[in-house]
Design a protein around this motif. Sequence first.
Motif, mmCIF file in Angstrom:
data_model
loop_
_atom_site.group_PDB
_atom_site.id
_atom_site.type_symbol
_atom_site.label_atom_id
_atom_site.label_comp_id
_atom_site.label_asym_id
_atom_site.label_seq_id
_atom_site.Cartn_x
_atom_site.Cartn_y
_atom_site.Cartn_z
ATOM 1 N N THR A 15 17.126 17.120 8.414
ATOM 2 C CA THR A 15 16.065 16.111 8.461
ATOM 3 C C THR A 15 16.325 15.068 9.550
ATOM 4 O O THR A 15 15.394 14.506 10.123
ATOM 5 C CB THR A 15 15.893 15.424 7.082
ATOM 6 O OG1 THR A 15 14.594 14.840 7.010
ATOM 7 C CG2 THR A 15 16.936 14.359 6.842
ATOM 8 N N THR A 102 5.956 13.641 6.091
ATOM 9 C CA THR A 102 6.517 13.309 4.783
ATOM 10 C C THR A 102 5.601 13.697 3.632
ATOM 11 O O THR A 102 5.963 13.524 2.468
ATOM 12 C CB THR A 102 6.809 11.794 4.685
ATOM 13 O OG1 THR A 102 5.610 11.059 4.915
ATOM 14 C CG2 THR A 102 7.848 11.374 5.694
ATOM 15 N N THR A 104 4.986 16.629 2.946
ATOM 16 C CA THR A 104 5.471 17.947 2.513
ATOM 17 C C THR A 104 5.880 17.992 1.039
ATOM 18 O O THR A 104 5.500 18.922 0.321
ATOM 19 C CB THR A 104 6.642 18.410 3.396
ATOM 20 O OG1 THR A 104 6.187 18.510 4.755
ATOM 21 C CG2 THR A 104 7.157 19.769 2.946
ATOM 22 N N SER A 163 2.332 20.488 7.364
ATOM 23 C CA SER A 163 3.013 20.168 6.103
ATOM 24 C C SER A 163 2.631 21.150 5.003
ATOM 25 O O SER A 163 3.471 21.532 4.180
ATOM 26 C CB SER A 163 2.663 18.741 5.669
ATOM 27 O OG SER A 163 3.144 17.791 6.591
ATOM 28 N N SER A 249 12.729 19.392 -0.205
ATOM 29 C CA SER A 249 11.583 18.769 0.466
ATOM 30 C C SER A 249 11.655 17.248 0.392
ATOM 31 O O SER A 249 11.106 16.555 1.246
ATOM 32 C CB SER A 249 10.273 19.265 -0.151
ATOM 33 O OG SER A 249 10.146 18.816 -1.493
ATOM 34 N N VAL A 252 12.806 14.836 3.257
ATOM 35 C CA VAL A 252 11.892 14.458 4.324
ATOM 36 C C VAL A 252 11.648 12.949 4.332
ATOM 37 O O VAL A 252 11.120 12.407 5.294
ATOM 38 C CB VAL A 252 10.563 15.241 4.176
ATOM 39 C CG1 VAL A 252 9.674 14.608 3.137
ATOM 40 C CG2 VAL A 252 9.835 15.356 5.505
ATOM 41 N N TYR A 253 12.042 12.248 3.239
ATOM 42 C CA TYR A 253 11.944 10.779 3.202
ATOM 43 C C TYR A 253 12.597 10.155 4.432
ATOM 44 O O TYR A 253 12.160 9.130 4.946
ATOM 45 C CB TYR A 253 12.699 10.211 1.992
ATOM 46 C CG TYR A 253 12.163 10.542 0.635
ATOM 47 C CD1 TYR A 253 10.809 10.724 0.415
ATOM 48 C CD2 TYR A 253 13.033 10.646 -0.448
ATOM 49 C CE1 TYR A 253 10.350 11.015 -0.844
ATOM 50 C CE2 TYR A 253 12.573 10.925 -1.710
ATOM 51 C CZ TYR A 253 11.231 11.113 -1.916
ATOM 52 O OH TYR A 253 10.775 11.398 -3.159
ATOM 53 N N GLN A 255 12.980 11.302 7.431
ATOM 54 C CA GLN A 255 12.380 11.598 8.728
ATOM 55 C C GLN A 255 11.598 10.441 9.347
ATOM 56 O O GLN A 255 11.809 10.116 10.516
ATOM 57 C CB GLN A 255 11.476 12.834 8.635
ATOM 58 C CG GLN A 255 12.195 14.120 8.923
ATOM 59 C CD GLN A 255 11.215 15.243 9.223
ATOM 60 O OE1 GLN A 255 10.433 15.170 10.156
ATOM 61 N NE2 GLN A 255 11.278 16.284 8.416
ATOM 62 N N PRO A 256 10.672 9.802 8.600
ATOM 63 C CA PRO A 256 9.907 8.723 9.245
ATOM 64 C C PRO A 256 10.783 7.559 9.672
ATOM 65 O O PRO A 256 10.498 6.918 10.687
ATOM 66 C CB PRO A 256 8.896 8.310 8.171
ATOM 67 C CG PRO A 256 9.487 8.760 6.890
ATOM 68 C CD PRO A 256 10.241 10.009 7.207
ATOM 69 N N LEU A 283 5.191 7.215 1.583
ATOM 70 C CA LEU A 283 6.539 7.194 1.005
ATOM 71 C C LEU A 283 6.510 6.844 -0.481
ATOM 72 O O LEU A 283 7.253 7.420 -1.286
ATOM 73 C CB LEU A 283 7.421 6.200 1.764
ATOM 74 C CG LEU A 283 7.803 6.626 3.186
ATOM 75 C CD1 LEU A 283 8.553 5.511 3.899
ATOM 76 C CD2 LEU A 283 8.651 7.880 3.149
ATOM 77 N N VAL A 286 5.217 9.964 -2.245
ATOM 78 C CA VAL A 286 6.242 11.008 -2.293
ATOM 79 C C VAL A 286 7.312 10.668 -3.317
ATOM 80 O O VAL A 286 7.780 11.525 -4.075
ATOM 81 C CB VAL A 286 6.876 11.201 -0.898
ATOM 82 C CG1 VAL A 286 8.082 12.123 -0.973
ATOM 83 C CG2 VAL A 286 5.853 11.767 0.071
#
Length: 300
Positions: A15, A102, A104, A163, A249, A252-253, A255-256, A283, A286
């Motif tokens: 990630t 995110t 995803t 995504s 998955s 992916v938090y 990533q941004p 976020l 998610v």
Amino acid sequence: MSKRTLAIAAALGATTIYGLNHTIAKGAMPHYVQPYGFIMVRVIGAALLFWAISFLGPKERIAKKDYLRILLCAFLGMGLNMLAFFKGLDLSTPINSAVLITITPIIVVLLSAVLIKERIGPRKFTGVTIGLLGAVGLIVFGAEQRVDAPNVPLGNLYIFANSIFYGSYLIVVKTLTDKYHPFTFMKWLFSLGILICLPFGYGEFVQINWPALPFDALWRIVFVVVGTTFLTYLFNVFALSQLRASTLSAFVYVQPLIGMVFAVLSGQDTLGTVKMVAAGLVLLGVYLASRKPRMGRRHS
């Protein structure tokens, strides 16, 4: 160190590379290589690398009953997923890409409910709704005038589709990770990926003027092939062998956060109000959608 700890480290490594990729790959498009041509470079390079190291793994044959799953994984993970992401990144901006990716985990939650009948409780439903609102808000209101982002709304839509494809891939490929060594099926997935992407990327691939590419473009291409493709898929496959698809998955938090910081520090994007609000909604959504329920509560 336990396998689970190594799997978590691999997921974090993947990630982190993805977070950097939003800006690094964007820097090579479209001046030096077009998005679909870039995908051809990715799948060809990754296929060669996986075949080169395949002798390090056990000698296995793919069972005939798994042929269809292999083909489906190739379409989702090495075809549609990559084509949609790079086309979206070409049309949009690094931060928009990092935020939308995110979504995803929410896609995984929805697909798990449909494919494996996993129940969506009130908290997950709320999370899915909030996250999707953030994504839709960024797609609709995140447009901005930039020379290197000619159609931000359409680009955001492509990234959103990415995504969906990648979330589907994580669910479908799980069976293969439980059954085969990563080297066994990854070499075949990327080999099939070449055939799948060929109709879309051949024209742009042959237009690449390799002798004229500057070092700035070459190192970005190498990073995408070796890092974003070879290493991340290898890391994710190993992580999936020890973790659930929904757990993986959730990484992916990160990533941004990485994507935004790197894009701003490198001067390739700016962080405006719409992006910040959309990122916050995604976020939060998610987090609510993928957070494990407390002991004694079974409705989420």
